[in-house]
Design a protein around this motif. Structure first.
Motif, PDB file in Angstrom:
ATOM      1  N   TRP A 286       3.502  -8.351   5.728  1.00 13.56           N
ATOM      2  CA  TRP A 286       2.716  -8.349   6.893  1.00 13.56           C
ATOM      3  C   TRP A 286       3.263  -9.283   7.876  1.00 13.56           C
ATOM      4  O   TRP A 286       3.335  -8.876   9.137  1.00 13.56           O
ATOM      5  CB  TRP A 286       1.072  -8.924   6.494  1.00 13.56           C
ATOM      6  N   PHE A 289       6.270  -7.443   9.239  1.00 10.87           N
ATOM      7  CA  PHE A 289       5.713  -6.373  10.222  1.00 10.87           C
ATOM      8  C   PHE A 289       5.660  -6.888  11.662  1.00 10.87           C
ATOM      9  O   PHE A 289       5.947  -6.509  12.600  1.00 10.87           O
ATOM     10  CB  PHE A 289       4.598  -5.994   9.720  1.00 10.87           C
ATOM     11  N   LYS A 298      10.000  -1.433  11.364  1.00 11.08           N
ATOM     12  CA  LYS A 298       8.340  -1.672  11.611  1.00 11.08           C
ATOM     13  C   LYS A 298       7.435  -0.755  10.792  1.00 11.08           C
ATOM     14  O   LYS A 298       6.590  -0.949   9.862  1.00 11.08           O
ATOM     15  CB  LYS A 298       7.931  -1.755  13.071  1.00 11.08           C
ATOM     16  N   LYS A 299       8.042   0.438  11.009  1.00  9.02           N
ATOM     17  CA  LYS A 299       7.455   1.662  10.302  1.00  9.02           C
ATOM     18  C   LYS A 299       7.080   1.684   8.702  1.00  9.02           C
ATOM     19  O   LYS A 299       6.270   1.881   8.276  1.00  9.02           O
ATOM     20  CB  LYS A 299       7.957   2.952  10.914  1.00  9.02           C
ATOM     21  N   LEU A 302       5.029  -1.156   7.611  1.00  5.71           N
ATOM     22  CA  LEU A 302       3.662  -0.918   7.769  1.00  5.71           C
ATOM     23  C   LEU A 302       3.270   0.309   6.775  1.00  5.71           C
ATOM     24  O   LEU A 302       2.242  -0.093   5.850  1.00  5.71           O
ATOM     25  CB  LEU A 302       3.238  -0.127   9.146  1.00  5.71           C
ATOM     26  N   LEU A 317      -6.453  -3.573   6.279  1.00  2.00           N
ATOM     27  CA  LEU A 317      -5.356  -2.855   6.657  1.00  2.00           C
ATOM     28  C   LEU A 317      -6.180  -1.691   7.621  1.00  2.00           C
ATOM     29  O   LEU A 317      -5.468  -1.544   8.799  1.00  2.00           O
ATOM     30  CB  LEU A 317      -4.196  -2.336   5.787  1.00  2.00           C
ATOM     31  N   SER A 321      -5.831  -1.183  11.567  1.00  2.00           N
ATOM     32  CA  SER A 321      -5.133  -0.152  12.063  1.00  2.00           C
ATOM     33  C   SER A 321      -5.804   0.430  13.436  1.00  2.00           C
ATOM     34  O   SER A 321      -5.000   1.008  14.326  1.00  2.00           O
ATOM     35  CB  SER A 321      -5.150   0.874  11.175  1.00  2.00           C
ATOM     36  N   VAL A 327      -1.462  -2.790  15.577  1.00  2.00           N
ATOM     37  CA  VAL A 327      -0.920  -1.650  15.281  1.00  2.00           C
ATOM     38  C   VAL A 327      -1.062  -0.510  16.310  1.00  2.00           C
ATOM     39  O   VAL A 327      -2.227  -0.453  17.030  1.00  2.00           O
ATOM     40  CB  VAL A 327      -1.586  -0.902  13.952  1.00  2.00           C
ATOM     41  N   ASP A 331       0.424   4.794  15.310  1.00  2.00           N
ATOM     42  CA  ASP A 331       0.490   4.349  13.925  1.00  2.00           C
ATOM     43  C   ASP A 331      -0.541   4.609  13.262  1.00  2.00           C
ATOM     44  O   ASP A 331      -0.582   4.508  12.012  1.00  2.00           O
ATOM     45  CB  ASP A 331       1.568   3.131  13.931  1.00  2.00           C
ATOM     46  N   VAL A 335      -1.232   4.915   8.996  1.00  2.00           N
ATOM     47  CA  VAL A 335      -1.907   3.992   8.091  1.00  2.00           C
ATOM     48  C   VAL A 335      -3.194   4.390   7.175  1.00  2.00           C
ATOM     49  O   VAL A 335      -3.128   4.676   5.830  1.00  2.00           O
ATOM     50  CB  VAL A 335      -2.621   2.724   8.656  1.00  2.00           C
TER      51      VAL A 335
END
Length: 359
Positions: A286, A289, A298-299, A302, A317, A321, A327, A331, A335
């Motif tokens: 985390w 990230f 980053k992707k 996540l 999470l 999101s 986020v 994206d 999630v």
């Protein structure tokens, strides 16, 4: 070309041996659909409304040899054709090297002969044909044209398979099947069966190393992709060594603060580490990230956060999101999708999706 460009979908060809006459086969065609209910509900799904002009390439083979291909133009619902070289123990193969845009089904006897061939000597059948057989069999079974044991028996030969494409075709079909079976009583049998197919290849290929002294020749792209595919299967289905290796790589990263994990297996290692290890690892990923600026990294980070077995972390999470400072808006959907792919998060994602529908 009108039938191919203007008609919905694509056909499945079925090749049946003729019980009464030697060397004669029956070739029929219909539109391929996954949902058999659609066939009965759709008024346009009349028996003769969908027809294609199909260039069907065909070859006959036996334990040591495959004939050169012949082409049969199939334009009717059902046709009889004479195949001169067809003997008692020989098998038929249609759509050679997957050059046609359709699937091919056979009678169970021919499937058995093909399975037998793959087990004894798979190299008689070319790489793209092996991949095509695997892909067709799993999809035909999914759509109810074929019993599910046929594709699962086809992949019994995989421990001998050294090429990327057949492995790729198999793993593409196995993940959705895994999701369907993971709530059933017999899941463990399926899981162990897949692990047995993967074990020897996993040991043979090992893990990639970070070539810091670039003098080593890079392995071929296909080889690296095959290794990645096998490692992903091994870790996903719970191979002990794969789990240990991922945990070791994550621990090394945390203790040294240097990420030495080979690039093309990072997503697998991160995800496996997060699912197996304690909450500290989740917090570490985390933090990474937030601090990383590379979009692709980053992707991956996540997605790894969605692999946790801890429902509280998954809920946290999901709620984060929707905060666009944490986020990115585009994206958020990823999630939800990835939490839903995690068996521990499946119902959480569905509940969250319904509760936040307005947003």
């Amino acid at each position: 070309m009108d039938q191919w460009t203007l008609q919905m979908g694509y056909p499945v060809i079925t090749i049946l041996g003729n019980e009464t006459t030697d060397n004669v086969i029956v070739i029929s065609q219909e539109r391929f659909v996954y949902d058999s209910d659609a066939k009965t509900k759709d008024p346009d799904f009349g028996d003769n409304s969908y027809l294609w002009q199909i260039p069907l390439t065909i070859a006959v083979g036996n334990t040591s040899h495959i004939s050169s291909e012949a082409i049969i133009w199939v334009s009717n619902k059902s046709e009889h054709h004479r195949i001169p070289a067809l003997e008692e123990a020989s098998w038929l193969l249609g759509n050679i090297n997957q050059t046609g845009y359709f699937r091919v089904n056979y009678d169970v006897r021919n499937w058995r002969l093909l399975i037998n061939q793959l087990t004894r000597n798979h190299e008689v059948i070319s790489v793209s044909n092996r991949a095509g057989l695997i892909d067709d069999a799993f999809n035909l079974a999914r759509a109810g044209y074929l019993p599910q044991n046929i594709p699962l028996e086809i992949i019994r030969y995989l421990s001998e398979e050294k090429d990327f494409l057949p492995w790729h075709a198999a793993s593409r079909a196995l993940y959705p099947l895994d999701k369907l079976l993971d709530r059933t009583e017999s899941y463990n049998i399926f899981n162990e069966y897949i692990l047995r197919q993967v074990a020897s290849m996993y040991l043979k290929l090992g893990w990639p190393t970070n070539n810091l002294n670039k003098s080593l020749v890079q392995a071929s792209y296909q080889h690296e992709e095959l290794r990645r595919e096998v490692i992903m299967l091994a870790c996903s289905f719970g191979n002990k060594h794969c789990h240990q290796q991922a945990a070791t790589l994550i621990s090394d990263w945390i203790s040294s603060n240097r990420n030495r994990i080979p690039l093309n297996v990072r997503d697998i290692v991160y995800c496996t580490g997060v699912s197996l290890m304690d909450e500290d690892v989740w917090e570490f990923i985390w933090m990474k990230f937030h601090s990383t600026i590379a979009v692709s990294e980053k992707k991956i980070l996540l997605e790894a956060l969605t692999c946790s077995d801890d429902r509280n972390l998954l809920n946290r999470l999901l709620n984060l999101s929707l905060n666009s400072e944490v986020v990115l808006d585009q994206d958020a959907i990823d999630v939800i999708i990835h939490v839903a792919r995690n068996p521990h998060g499946r119902d959480l994602a569905w509940k969250f999706f319904r509760e936040k529908w307005k947003i």
